[in-house]
Write a protein that holds these residues in place. Sequence first.
Motif, PDB file in Angstrom:
ATOM      1  N   HIS A  63       4.624 -90.101   3.913  1.00 26.56           N
ATOM      2  CA  HIS A  63       4.581 -90.568   2.524  1.00 26.56           C
ATOM      3  C   HIS A  63       3.213 -91.144   2.155  1.00 26.56           C
ATOM      4  N   THR A  64       2.188 -90.872   2.976  1.00 31.53           N
ATOM      5  CA  THR A  64       0.874 -91.476   2.726  1.00 31.53           C
ATOM      6  C   THR A  64      -0.186 -90.414   2.450  1.00 31.53           C
ATOM      7  N   ARG A  65      -1.187 -90.784   1.632  1.00 34.90           N
ATOM      8  CA  ARG A  65      -2.324 -89.913   1.323  1.00 34.90           C
ATOM      9  C   ARG A  65      -3.612 -90.609   1.785  1.00 34.90           C
ATOM     10  N   TRP A  66      -4.412 -89.891   2.507  1.00 37.07           N
ATOM     11  CA  TRP A  66      -5.606 -90.486   3.109  1.00 37.07           C
ATOM     12  C   TRP A  66      -6.873 -89.889   2.514  1.00 37.07           C
ATOM     13  N   ALA A  67      -7.894 -90.732   2.413  1.00 38.40           N
ATOM     14  CA  ALA A  67      -9.261 -90.295   2.086  1.00 38.40           C
ATOM     15  C   ALA A  67      -9.302 -89.403   0.844  1.00 38.40           C
ATOM     16  N   PRO A  72      -8.378 -82.638   1.843  1.00 37.41           N
ATOM     17  CA  PRO A  72      -7.356 -83.072   2.797  1.00 37.41           C
ATOM     18  C   PRO A  72      -7.623 -82.607   4.228  1.00 37.41           C
ATOM     19  N   GLU A  73      -8.183 -81.415   4.404  1.00 34.41           N
ATOM     20  CA  GLU A  73      -8.404 -80.923   5.772  1.00 34.41           C
ATOM     21  C   GLU A  73      -9.444 -81.765   6.509  1.00 34.41           C
ATOM     22  N   GLN A  74     -10.240 -82.533   5.761  1.00 34.92           N
ATOM     23  CA  GLN A  74     -11.213 -83.432   6.409  1.00 34.92           C
ATOM     24  C   GLN A  74     -10.697 -84.863   6.510  1.00 34.92           C
ATOM     25  N   GLY A  75      -9.957 -85.296   5.504  1.00 32.06           N
ATOM     26  CA  GLY A  75      -9.607 -86.720   5.422  1.00 32.06           C
ATOM     27  C   GLY A  75      -8.237 -87.085   5.956  1.00 32.06           C
ATOM     28  N   GLN A  76      -7.294 -86.145   5.840  1.00 33.30           N
ATOM     29  CA  GLN A  76      -5.915 -86.460   6.260  1.00 33.30           C
ATOM     30  C   GLN A  76      -5.847 -86.381   7.798  1.00 33.30           C
ATOM     31  N   PRO A  77      -5.462 -87.468   8.488  1.00 34.42           N
ATOM     32  CA  PRO A  77      -5.417 -87.411   9.958  1.00 34.42           C
ATOM     33  C   PRO A  77      -4.451 -86.337  10.439  1.00 34.42           C
ATOM     34  N   LYS A  78      -4.891 -85.588  11.459  1.00 30.86           N
ATOM     35  CA  LYS A  78      -4.053 -84.516  11.996  1.00 30.86           C
ATOM     36  C   LYS A  78      -3.196 -85.069  13.126  1.00 30.86           C
ATOM     37  N   GLU A  79      -2.265 -84.230  13.571  1.00 33.49           N
ATOM     38  CA  GLU A  79      -1.444 -84.612  14.721  1.00 33.49           C
ATOM     39  C   GLU A  79      -2.386 -85.002  15.873  1.00 33.49           C
ATOM     40  N   GLY A 125      -3.031 -97.427  -0.526  1.00 30.08           N
ATOM     41  CA  GLY A 125      -2.411 -97.612  -1.836  1.00 30.08           C
ATOM     42  C   GLY A 125      -1.725 -96.335  -2.290  1.00 30.08           C
ATOM     43  N   ALA A 126      -2.286 -95.193  -1.851  1.00 33.60           N
ATOM     44  CA  ALA A 126      -1.774 -93.892  -2.291  1.00 33.60           C
ATOM     45  C   ALA A 126      -0.600 -93.470  -1.412  1.00 33.60           C
ATOM     46  N   CYS A 127       0.522 -94.108  -1.654  1.00 31.53           N
ATOM     47  CA  CYS A 127       1.720 -93.754  -0.884  1.00 31.53           C
ATOM     48  C   CYS A 127       2.886 -93.593  -1.853  1.00 31.53           C
ATOM     49  N   ASN A 128       3.904 -92.918  -1.395  1.00 37.67           N
ATOM     50  CA  ASN A 128       5.092 -92.698  -2.222  1.00 37.67           C
ATOM     51  C   ASN A 128       5.960 -93.962  -2.159  1.00 37.67           C
ATOM     52  N   LYS A 129       5.694 -94.865  -3.096  1.00 39.21           N
ATOM     53  CA  LYS A 129       6.342 -96.185  -3.026  1.00 39.21           C
ATOM     54  C   LYS A 129       7.853 -96.109  -3.202  1.00 39.21           C
ATOM     55  N   VAL A 147       1.015-100.090   2.210  1.00 36.67           N
ATOM     56  CA  VAL A 147       1.225-100.042   3.659  1.00 36.67           C
ATOM     57  C   VAL A 147      -0.151-100.023   4.319  1.00 36.67           C
ATOM     58  N   VAL A 148      -0.262-100.727   5.415  1.00 37.60           N
ATOM     59  CA  VAL A 148      -1.527-100.764   6.158  1.00 37.60           C
ATOM     60  C   VAL A 148      -1.301-100.077   7.500  1.00 37.60           C
ATOM     61  N   ALA A 149      -2.158 -99.092   7.792  1.00 34.47           N
ATOM     62  CA  ALA A 149      -2.047 -98.321   9.038  1.00 34.47           C
ATOM     63  C   ALA A 149      -2.991 -98.922  10.078  1.00 34.47           C
TER      64      ALA A 149
END
Length: 192
Positions: A63-67, A72-79, A125-129, A147-149
């Motif tokens: 439910h979270t969006r990163w960077a 997304p292929e650069q900023g979203q953490p992968k498995e 902040g960019a999460c599905n609240k 949420v803080v990761a």
Amino acid sequence: MDDLMELLKTRRTYRRFEQREISQEIIEEILTAARLASSAANRQPLSYIVVKGAEKVAQVFSHTRWAGALPPEQGQPKEGERPVLFIAVVENKDINPDCDTDAGLAIGNMTLAAWNRGVGSCMIGACNKPALAEMFGLTQQQVLHTVVAFGYPSHASNIVDMEDPALFKYYLDENRDYCVPKRKLADVVRYL
Ligand SMILES: Cc1cc2nc3c(=O)[nH]c(=O)nc-3n(C[C@H](O)[C@H](O)[C@H](O)COP(=O)(O)O)c2cc1C
């Protein structure tokens, strides 16, 4: 004091992590740092939900969006790069409906206390609240602030001087380390 300035300089946002557990001792230190933060009228309207364990963390992660500044292929953490812990910050509106500043201070304390122990973080902040509020079982009076990761970072992040005021977006260098432009002091300070 030098140590504090060094901590402030290196406590950046981290978005890729080693898959290594964070000890309960450190988790409690992070939560204590939040608990000790200043609070308007000392009402202390915030509470915290700790999410650990691979399955639950993966559920929150979905439910979270990163960077947002990066594709997304650069900023979203992968498995294999994802955080190992989330702490949700919840505003209890019945205690104080106006607690955004309280939340900012608590989050600042948490991320610093974590970094003091080598644990990196990213506030999201960019999460599905609505989805997360349901998962956390929040009541009508409770609003999810952020949420803080957390996790041990597997990349560096360095501050660079912002030469052009319009070029504020962070970026990755050739090592996939983050570069974070900060406005120069002279550009943000005015002495009366
Ligand atoms: C209110 C707030 C919300 C943020 N939300 C996100 C987010 O949803 N996803 C993300 O990857 N980073 C998020 N960040 C991190 C910022 O992108 C980061 O703080 C900024 O790029 C500066 O980097 P630094 O923290 O290393 O100084 C957020 C930061 C703040 C203060």
